[in-house]
Design a protein around this motif. Structure first.
Motif, PDB file in Angstrom:
ATOM      1  N   ILE A 162       3.031 -80.401  40.720  1.00 52.98           N
ATOM      2  CA  ILE A 162       3.750 -81.294  40.102  1.00 52.98           C
ATOM      3  C   ILE A 162       4.495 -82.288  41.281  1.00 52.98           C
ATOM      4  O   ILE A 162       4.183 -83.534  41.350  1.00 52.98           O
ATOM      5  CB  ILE A 162       5.254 -81.001  39.567  1.00 52.98           C
ATOM      6  CG1 ILE A 162       4.857 -80.154  38.186  1.00 52.98           C
ATOM      7  CG2 ILE A 162       6.349 -82.024  39.141  1.00 52.98           C
ATOM      8  CD1 ILE A 162       5.968 -79.719  37.507  1.00 52.98           C
ATOM      9  N   LEU A 163       4.613 -81.736  42.486  1.00 50.62           N
ATOM     10  CA  LEU A 163       4.959 -82.350  43.720  1.00 50.62           C
ATOM     11  C   LEU A 163       4.043 -83.304  44.091  1.00 50.62           C
ATOM     12  O   LEU A 163       4.251 -84.286  44.482  1.00 50.62           O
ATOM     13  CB  LEU A 163       5.497 -81.248  44.748  1.00 50.62           C
ATOM     14  CG  LEU A 163       5.760 -81.809  46.122  1.00 50.62           C
ATOM     15  CD1 LEU A 163       6.944 -82.831  46.048  1.00 50.62           C
ATOM     16  CD2 LEU A 163       6.065 -80.902  46.907  1.00 50.62           C
ATOM     17  N   ILE A 164       2.648 -83.053  44.129  1.00 49.00           N
ATOM     18  CA  ILE A 164       1.602 -83.697  44.570  1.00 49.00           C
ATOM     19  C   ILE A 164       1.405 -84.685  43.602  1.00 49.00           C
ATOM     20  O   ILE A 164       0.976 -85.947  44.127  1.00 49.00           O
ATOM     21  CB  ILE A 164       0.205 -82.492  44.592  1.00 49.00           C
ATOM     22  CG1 ILE A 164       0.534 -81.696  45.949  1.00 49.00           C
ATOM     23  CG2 ILE A 164      -0.857 -83.665  44.978  1.00 49.00           C
ATOM     24  CD1 ILE A 164       0.710 -82.256  47.313  1.00 49.00           C
ATOM     25  N   VAL A 172       1.670 -88.800  44.780  1.00 49.91           N
ATOM     26  CA  VAL A 172       0.413 -89.464  44.764  1.00 49.91           C
ATOM     27  C   VAL A 172       0.706 -90.969  43.922  1.00 49.91           C
ATOM     28  O   VAL A 172       0.483 -92.126  44.227  1.00 49.91           O
ATOM     29  CB  VAL A 172      -0.735 -88.787  44.104  1.00 49.91           C
ATOM     30  CG1 VAL A 172      -1.845 -89.885  43.850  1.00 49.91           C
ATOM     31  CG2 VAL A 172      -1.326 -87.752  45.055  1.00 49.91           C
ATOM     32  N   SER A 173       1.468 -90.622  42.848  1.00 45.59           N
ATOM     33  CA  SER A 173       1.836 -91.646  41.922  1.00 45.59           C
ATOM     34  C   SER A 173       2.863 -92.617  42.568  1.00 45.59           C
ATOM     35  O   SER A 173       2.954 -93.543  42.286  1.00 45.59           O
ATOM     36  CB  SER A 173       2.625 -91.062  40.711  1.00 45.59           C
ATOM     37  OG  SER A 173       2.926 -92.188  39.631  1.00 45.59           O
ATOM     38  N   THR A 174       3.818 -92.119  43.345  1.00 44.38           N
ATOM     39  CA  THR A 174       5.123 -92.910  43.809  1.00 44.38           C
ATOM     40  C   THR A 174       4.452 -93.536  44.946  1.00 44.38           C
ATOM     41  O   THR A 174       4.800 -94.940  45.448  1.00 44.38           O
ATOM     42  CB  THR A 174       5.959 -92.068  44.032  1.00 44.38           C
ATOM     43  OG1 THR A 174       6.513 -91.360  43.091  1.00 44.38           O
ATOM     44  CG2 THR A 174       7.229 -92.873  44.525  1.00 44.38           C
ATOM     45  N   ILE A 203      -2.267 -97.852  40.930  1.00 46.68           N
ATOM     46  CA  ILE A 203      -3.463 -97.855  39.648  1.00 46.68           C
ATOM     47  C   ILE A 203      -4.220 -99.137  39.876  1.00 46.68           C
ATOM     48  O   ILE A 203      -5.237 -99.104  39.247  1.00 46.68           O
ATOM     49  CB  ILE A 203      -2.754 -97.773  38.469  1.00 46.68           C
ATOM     50  CG1 ILE A 203      -1.887 -98.782  38.254  1.00 46.68           C
ATOM     51  CG2 ILE A 203      -2.153 -96.645  38.076  1.00 46.68           C
ATOM     52  CD1 ILE A 203      -1.027 -98.963  36.702  1.00 46.68           C
ATOM     53  N   PHE A 204      -3.810-100.117  40.971  1.00 47.68           N
ATOM     54  CA  PHE A 204      -4.416-101.442  40.965  1.00 47.68           C
ATOM     55  C   PHE A 204      -4.962-101.431  42.397  1.00 47.68           C
ATOM     56  O   PHE A 204      -4.868-102.465  42.977  1.00 47.68           O
ATOM     57  CB  PHE A 204      -3.383-102.472  40.703  1.00 47.68           C
ATOM     58  CG  PHE A 204      -2.960-102.386  39.413  1.00 47.68           C
ATOM     59  CD1 PHE A 204      -3.940-102.520  38.257  1.00 47.68           C
ATOM     60  CD2 PHE A 204      -1.446-102.463  38.995  1.00 47.68           C
ATOM     61  CE1 PHE A 204      -3.327-102.780  36.775  1.00 47.68           C
ATOM     62  CE2 PHE A 204      -1.056-102.300  37.785  1.00 47.68           C
ATOM     63  CZ  PHE A 204      -1.902-102.535  36.907  1.00 47.68           C
ATOM     64  N   ASP A 205      -5.229-100.256  42.962  1.00 44.11           N
ATOM     65  CA  ASP A 205      -5.788-100.305  44.513  1.00 44.11           C
ATOM     66  C   ASP A 205      -5.090-101.053  45.234  1.00 44.11           C
ATOM     67  O   ASP A 205      -3.946-100.985  45.432  1.00 44.11           O
ATOM     68  CB  ASP A 205      -7.355-100.611  44.266  1.00 44.11           C
ATOM     69  CG  ASP A 205      -8.095 -99.429  43.484  1.00 44.11           C
ATOM     70  OD1 ASP A 205      -7.477 -98.379  43.404  1.00 44.11           O
ATOM     71  OD2 ASP A 205      -9.107-100.077  42.612  1.00 44.11           O
ATOM     72  N   GLU A 206      -5.887-101.943  46.087  1.00 42.36           N
ATOM     73  CA  GLU A 206      -5.363-102.595  47.249  1.00 42.36           C
ATOM     74  C   GLU A 206      -4.242-103.681  46.947  1.00 42.36           C
ATOM     75  O   GLU A 206      -3.358-104.083  47.608  1.00 42.36           O
ATOM     76  CB  GLU A 206      -6.381-103.259  48.067  1.00 42.36           C
ATOM     77  CG  GLU A 206      -6.887-104.433  47.414  1.00 42.36           C
ATOM     78  CD  GLU A 206      -8.107-104.144  46.543  1.00 42.36           C
ATOM     79  OE1 GLU A 206      -8.561-105.030  45.844  1.00 42.36           O
ATOM     80  OE2 GLU A 206      -8.314-103.029  46.292  1.00 42.36           O
ATOM     81  N   LYS A 207      -4.022-104.069  45.536  1.00 42.35           N
ATOM     82  CA  LYS A 207      -3.197-105.100  45.218  1.00 42.35           C
ATOM     83  C   LYS A 207      -1.897-104.634  44.766  1.00 42.35           C
ATOM     84  O   LYS A 207      -0.985-105.325  44.641  1.00 42.35           O
ATOM     85  CB  LYS A 207      -3.829-106.051  44.039  1.00 42.35           C
ATOM     86  CG  LYS A 207      -4.797-106.870  44.485  1.00 42.35           C
ATOM     87  CD  LYS A 207      -5.330-107.760  43.529  1.00 42.35           C
ATOM     88  CE  LYS A 207      -6.159-107.130  42.243  1.00 42.35           C
ATOM     89  NZ  LYS A 207      -7.307-106.370  42.639  1.00 42.35           N
ATOM     90  N   MET A 208      -1.781-103.348  44.568  1.00 40.42           N
ATOM     91  CA  MET A 208      -0.605-102.817  44.216  1.00 40.42           C
ATOM     92  C   MET A 208       0.131-102.537  45.362  1.00 40.42           C
ATOM     93  O   MET A 208       0.007-101.892  46.404  1.00 40.42           O
ATOM     94  CB  MET A 208      -0.733-101.566  43.380  1.00 40.42           C
ATOM     95  CG  MET A 208       0.605-100.760  43.128  1.00 40.42           C
ATOM     96  SD  MET A 208       1.664-101.388  42.222  1.00 40.42           S
ATOM     97  CE  MET A 208       0.918-101.022  40.553  1.00 40.42           C
ATOM     98  N   LYS A 209       1.663-103.055  45.627  1.00 36.97           N
ATOM     99  CA  LYS A 209       2.443-103.073  46.679  1.00 36.97           C
ATOM    100  C   LYS A 209       3.030-101.569  46.526  1.00 36.97           C
ATOM    101  O   LYS A 209       3.397-101.112  45.554  1.00 36.97           O
ATOM    102  CB  LYS A 209       3.529-104.130  46.692  1.00 36.97           C
ATOM    103  CG  LYS A 209       2.926-105.503  47.124  1.00 36.97           C
ATOM    104  CD  LYS A 209       4.384-106.340  46.953  1.00 36.97           C
ATOM    105  CE  LYS A 209       3.573-107.659  47.539  1.00 36.97           C
ATOM    106  NZ  LYS A 209       4.938-108.692  47.565  1.00 36.97           N
TER     107      LYS A 209
END
Length: 391
Positions: A369-371, A375-377, A382-388
């Motif tokens: 759960i921690l991992i 990763v999610s935060t 989900i939008f690769d390089e364009k997601m800040k």
């Protein structure tokens, strides 16, 4: 340069289209070998599109892949009478990936209505495909001051009363925990909202709801599920943290070897005893911090924005502190046994091993759960390089 046009009344293209629509690659290949010009010909029987348009429209994935291998990058960018490339009409992510691998410029080509493939995919309801295309589309093509493609994404999401990005059998089902699913949905909304002009954010749909209001309405059940998941996880971890705190406090005042009756100081003063004191103290501090952090989660307001950063951050801190306290508690326990049973390793080692099994199992379950939270935060998103990063 467009290929030769095949007229509808000469029946030339009919065998080719029949083979494509039926998924018969052998017949398609034989026809193209006999008539090479048909590979890039614009067929009036298919609104001026090529055989690739026909294969994509028929969702014949195998034929599409074979045709892509036969065609040049320029051929893949050919448009039909409405300005659609094969990517514009694709509703299949595998086919889209195949096309983009050969020609990355396809994602930036607009049809006669000035729409990009990503905007069309979302308006047609192909949400997972739209997310993939968004990750491949240069951000400058979607900027609000360039044209209305960014706004089209948001409008397509909410105009018909459907901002629910989660549907059955989509990639989001693989995400463990309703809280992480809710976080993913908020990330998606925030990213699309970021490329939308301010004037479009307050426009109401046919149900008199703005995009934000509709998102709240559509995700109310998911928010409640995420709240229950967070509270359940925090409650169980609070119990474990409180137990560890109780154990290590008791251990600190029940010193191995006892105390000197004259001075009141511990009888044992070697390196193992120092290790016991340090690890026991660390376990006490970290378990107390984890309990306080989980209490903060239990008393949160659970608004949509909280799932984006606040709640995941608290959960990460709480789980990290809890796992650290468990690790230091095991070390302290092992050290205490070695102090009491010096040299009797045949007894000490099995006891330590057996006592560690349930603790290790708990750590392994919570560590995943921690991992996922990390990763999610703090991952690329989900939008690769364009997601800040959501920091």
């Amino acid at each position: 340069m467009a290929g030769p046009e095949i007229r509808e009344d000469d029946n030339f293209a009919r065998p080719l289209l029949k083979a494509v629509e039926s998924g018969d690659w052998n017949a398609t290949r034989d026809f193209l070998n006999e008539h090479p010009r048909a590979l890039t010909a614009r067929m009036t029987t298919f609104m001026g599109g090529t055989v690739l348009h026909a294969a994509v429209d028929a969702e014949q994935q195998e034929i599409v892949m074979e045709l892509v291998n036969m065609m040049s990058e320029h051929d893949l960018a050919m448009k039909d009478n409405f300005g659609y490339t094969a990517l514009h009409i694709s509703g299949n992510q595998k086919m889209a990936e195949c096309l983009i691998r050969k020609n990355k410029e396809l994602v930036s080509i607009r049809n006669k209505g000035k729409l990009l493939p990503v905007a069309l995919a979302m308006s047609d309801g192909h949400k997972e495909l739209a997310r993939y295309l968004y990750s491949q589309t240069p951000f400058q093509d979607l900027e609000a001051d360039r044209d209305f493609n960014g706004a089209s994404l948001l409008n397509s999401c909410f105009y018909q009363g459907d901002l629910g990005m989660v549907i059955k059998n989509t990639a989001i089902d693989s995400i463990r925990g309703a809280a992480l699913q809710m976080q993913r949905e908020v990330q998606w909304f925030k990213e699309v909202e970021r490329i939308c002009p301010l004037t479009h954010k307050e426009i109401s749909n046919k149900y008199k709801l703005t995009a934000r209001q509709l998102f709240t309405k559509d995700h109310n059940e998911m928010r409640k599920e995420g709240e229950n998941w967070m509270k359940g996880t925090a409650t169980s971890c609070t119990v474990v943290g409180a137990l560890i705190t109780t154990i290590v406090v008791a251990a600190a005042f029940t010193i191995s070897g006892g105390n000197n009756q004259d001075t009141g100081l511990p009888i044992l003063h070697d390196e193992l005893f120092k290790l016991f004191i340090v690890t026991n103290s660390l376990s006490l501090c970290s378990s107390s911090m984890s309990v306080l952090t989980f209490l903060g989660i239990l008393t949160s307001r659970y608004a949509e924005e909280d799932f984006l950063r606040s709640l995941p951050r608290k959960m990460i801190i709480g789980l990290s502190a809890l796992l650290f306290s468990i690790a230091t508690m095991i070390i302290a326990f092992s050290t205490a046994l070695l102090l009491m049973l010096r040299g009797k390793y045949k007894i000490v080692i099995p006891i330590i091993g057996l006592a560690s099994v349930p603790i290790i199992l708990f750590v392994l379950m919570q560590f995943r759960i921690l991992i996922d939270m990390l990763v999610s935060t703090y991952g690329s998103g989900i939008f690769d390089e364009k997601m800040k990063p959501w920091l």
